[in-house]
Write an enzyme that holds these catalytic residues in place. Structure first.
Site, PDB file in Angstrom:
ATOM      1  N   ASN A  49      -5.576 -10.953  -6.409  1.00 52.05           N
ATOM      2  CA  ASN A  49      -5.647  -9.669  -5.710  1.00 52.05           C
ATOM      3  C   ASN A  49      -6.825  -8.872  -6.239  1.00 52.05           C
ATOM      4  O   ASN A  49      -7.046  -8.805  -7.439  1.00 52.05           O
ATOM      5  CB  ASN A  49      -4.340  -8.905  -5.907  1.00 52.05           C
ATOM      6  CG  ASN A  49      -4.407  -7.481  -5.354  1.00 52.05           C
ATOM      7  OD1 ASN A  49      -3.970  -6.544  -6.011  1.00 52.05           O
ATOM      8  ND2 ASN A  49      -4.947  -7.297  -4.170  1.00 52.05           N
ATOM      9  N   GLY A  50      -7.566  -8.281  -5.294  1.00 51.83           N
ATOM     10  CA  GLY A  50      -8.668  -7.408  -5.665  1.00 51.83           C
ATOM     11  C   GLY A  50      -9.967  -7.780  -4.976  1.00 51.83           C
ATOM     12  O   GLY A  50     -10.405  -8.933  -5.027  1.00 51.83           O
ATOM     13  N   ASP A  51     -10.573  -6.795  -4.292  1.00 56.01           N
ATOM     14  CA  ASP A  51     -11.911  -6.921  -3.702  1.00 56.01           C
ATOM     15  C   ASP A  51     -12.021  -8.006  -2.642  1.00 56.01           C
ATOM     16  O   ASP A  51     -13.045  -8.690  -2.546  1.00 56.01           O
ATOM     17  CB  ASP A  51     -12.955  -7.166  -4.791  1.00 56.01           C
ATOM     18  CG  ASP A  51     -13.225  -5.937  -5.640  1.00 56.01           C
ATOM     19  OD1 ASP A  51     -12.614  -4.884  -5.364  1.00 56.01           O
ATOM     20  OD2 ASP A  51     -14.025  -6.030  -6.598  1.00 56.01           O
TER      21      ASP A  51
ATOM     22  N   LYS B 109       3.839  -8.751  -9.525  1.00 52.39           N
ATOM     23  CA  LYS B 109       2.424  -8.438  -9.304  1.00 52.39           C
ATOM     24  C   LYS B 109       1.936  -7.680 -10.534  1.00 52.39           C
ATOM     25  O   LYS B 109       2.353  -6.544 -10.785  1.00 52.39           O
ATOM     26  CB  LYS B 109       2.253  -7.591  -8.036  1.00 52.39           C
ATOM     27  CG  LYS B 109       0.806  -7.266  -7.689  1.00 52.39           C
ATOM     28  CD  LYS B 109       0.720  -6.569  -6.342  1.00 52.39           C
ATOM     29  CE  LYS B 109      -0.720  -6.331  -5.927  1.00 52.39           C
ATOM     30  NZ  LYS B 109      -1.361  -5.262  -6.736  1.00 52.39           N
TER      31      LYS B 109
ATOM     32  N   MET C 186       0.853  -1.179   0.000  1.00 52.12           N
ATOM     33  CA  MET C 186       0.000   0.000   0.000  1.00 52.12           C
ATOM     34  C   MET C 186       0.892   1.233   0.000  1.00 52.12           C
ATOM     35  O   MET C 186       1.721   1.388   0.904  1.00 52.12           O
ATOM     36  CB  MET C 186      -0.893   0.033   1.242  1.00 52.12           C
ATOM     37  CG  MET C 186      -1.712  -1.209   1.452  1.00 52.12           C
ATOM     38  SD  MET C 186      -2.611  -1.144   3.027  1.00 52.12           S
ATOM     39  CE  MET C 186      -2.579  -2.889   3.470  1.00 52.12           C
TER      40      MET C 186
ATOM     41  N   ARG D 117      -6.867  -2.884   0.210  1.00 50.74           N
ATOM     42  CA  ARG D 117      -7.785  -1.900   0.794  1.00 50.74           C
ATOM     43  C   ARG D 117      -8.567  -2.487   1.958  1.00 50.74           C
ATOM     44  O   ARG D 117      -8.847  -1.796   2.944  1.00 50.74           O
ATOM     45  CB  ARG D 117      -8.741  -1.374  -0.274  1.00 50.74           C
ATOM     46  CG  ARG D 117      -8.093  -0.460  -1.312  1.00 50.74           C
ATOM     47  CD  ARG D 117      -9.118   0.042  -2.308  1.00 50.74           C
ATOM     48  NE  ARG D 117      -9.707  -1.064  -3.063  1.00 50.74           N
ATOM     49  CZ  ARG D 117     -10.946  -1.076  -3.541  1.00 50.74           C
ATOM     50  NH1 ARG D 117     -11.762  -0.053  -3.311  1.00 50.74           N
ATOM     51  NH2 ARG D 117     -11.401  -2.111  -4.242  1.00 50.74           N
TER      52      ARG D 117
ATOM     53  N   CYS E 200       1.069  -0.870 -10.835  1.00 50.25           N
ATOM     54  CA  CYS E 200       0.718   0.510 -10.461  1.00 50.25           C
ATOM     55  C   CYS E 200       0.209   1.279 -11.685  1.00 50.25           C
ATOM     56  O   CYS E 200       0.900   1.361 -12.695  1.00 50.25           O
ATOM     57  CB  CYS E 200       1.931   1.212  -9.864  1.00 50.25           C
ATOM     58  SG  CYS E 200       1.595   2.929  -9.383  1.00 50.25           S
TER      59      CYS E 200
END
Length: 348
Positions: free
Chosen positions: A223-225, A161, A38, A248, A120
């Site tokens: 990765n994600g949600d 990633k 992060m 997140r 990114c």
């Protein structure tokens, strides 16, 4: 270098991230859990909090290789760790082999793996050929992976990633090149370079890519949600990946992977402890972490507005002691409570 660097370490089964990814289902009856990088926020105090709540592997924020290898001040500011900060993956933003090899030489003795940021979407990084620009430059990316693995072999674990392409087969081709280059595992963020975070992650794409490269014997992390343990299980069941990375979701709730649907008070007390123990967090960064955690807990709006008015860390500590029962290390009940510990029932 930081005065809280750990001692140099070597890979063992206990801290080898690849071994952990491959064996977590056997040792813990679940897939591997990962706290992703992060920007600004996954500093040492926050990483230590995540480790209390079933996070197996933790990443640093992205560090720019060029600045790090050339500037001692950047090294002091960008990387701090300690002996208990393990397994640790240091993520790097890099666009050439030379900087990457120098970066790995400097950092690898003090971490358990290096992750190349290929996801990114920030325009400034893309213009520099860093981040998600790399998924459109497979020759460069694979040459960087090959160079590290040729020099270090299995003594340095290396991850990439990535984000997905609009054409999923293009992502499959990239993953195959990375496997040929010797990458240890691949993390797939299920959005394209231009997909907003408000758009649901594309689990179909992650599933498709994972199935296409399953014979390569290179683990895939999704990765994600991931905001709850139900999300964690749904992602695993649908995609067939080897583990899940949350970003997140952990910022709001560092205890996500231990089954808490919202941040427990214990995590906030631990964060305060580590932030004061290790130091080095700017006030605004400290404030933002507390804001995210307290918002997850459901702090009433009036108190939240007061929180955001705190201008200094000293003022913030006084405010917490006035409004809440904030226990310190050594006090009975430290880091045990779940609900917000108001000083009285009127929440004032």
């Amino acid at each position: 270098m930081s005065n809280i660097y750990p001692r140099a370490r070597t890979l063992t089964k206990k801290n080898d991230p690849l071994h952990i990814i491959k064996t977590r289902k056997i040792t813990h009856n679940r897939a591997v859990t990962i706290a992703g990088p992060m920007v600004r926020y996954s500093k040492l105090p926050f990483r230590q909090v995540c480790r209390h709540y079933n996070v197996d592997i933790v990443y640093t924020p992205m560090i720019l290789a060029r600045e790090f290898v050339r500037n001692c001040h950047a090294r002091m500011a960008d990387f701090s760790s300690n002996d208990s900060d393990t397994p640790l993956i240091v993520q790097v933003g890099v666009n050439n082999v030379t900087d990457l090899l120098r970066f790995v030489e400097m950092v690898s003795p003090y971490c358990d793996g290096i992750g190349i940021n290929c996801g990114c979407p920030i325009k400034e990084q893309i213009r520099e050929g860093i981040g998600s620009a790399l998924i459109y430059n497979p020759e460069l990316l694979s040459s960087m992976v090959s160079a590290v693995k040729a020099k270090y072999g299995d003594t340095v674990r290396l991850e990439t990633k990535i984000r997905i392409h609009d054409d999923w087969d293009q992502t499959v081709a990239l993953c195959n090149r990375l496997c040929d280059a010797g990458v240890d595992w691949i993390t797939i963020h299920g959005r394209t370079r231009t997909t907003r975070s408000s758009v649901p992650v594309n689990l179909d794409a992650i599933k498709y890519i994972t199935e296409k490269i399953q014979d390569r014997n290179v683990p895939v992390i999704a990765n994600g949600d991931c905001f709850t343990m139900q999300d964690f299980q749904n992602i695993l069941d649908y995609t067939g990946v080897d583990g899940v990375m949350a970003v997140r979701g952990l910022l709001d709730n560092p205890a996500l992977f231990s089954g808490h649907d919202k941040c427990p008070w214990s995590a906030l007390e631990l964060f305060w402890h580590y932030a004061m123990e290790f130091g080095g967090l700017p006030h605004q960064l400290l404030l933002h972490h507390l804001h995210c955690m307290l918002e997850s807990m459901g702090l009433e709006k009036r108190l939240h507005n007061e929180l955001m008015e705190m201008k200094t860390t000293a003022q913030l500590i006084d405010w917490f002691d006035e409004k809440f029962v904030l226990k310190r290390l050594g006090e009975a009940g430290f880091a045990e409570a779940t609900r917000i510990q108001y000083k009285n029932t009127s929440k004032v």
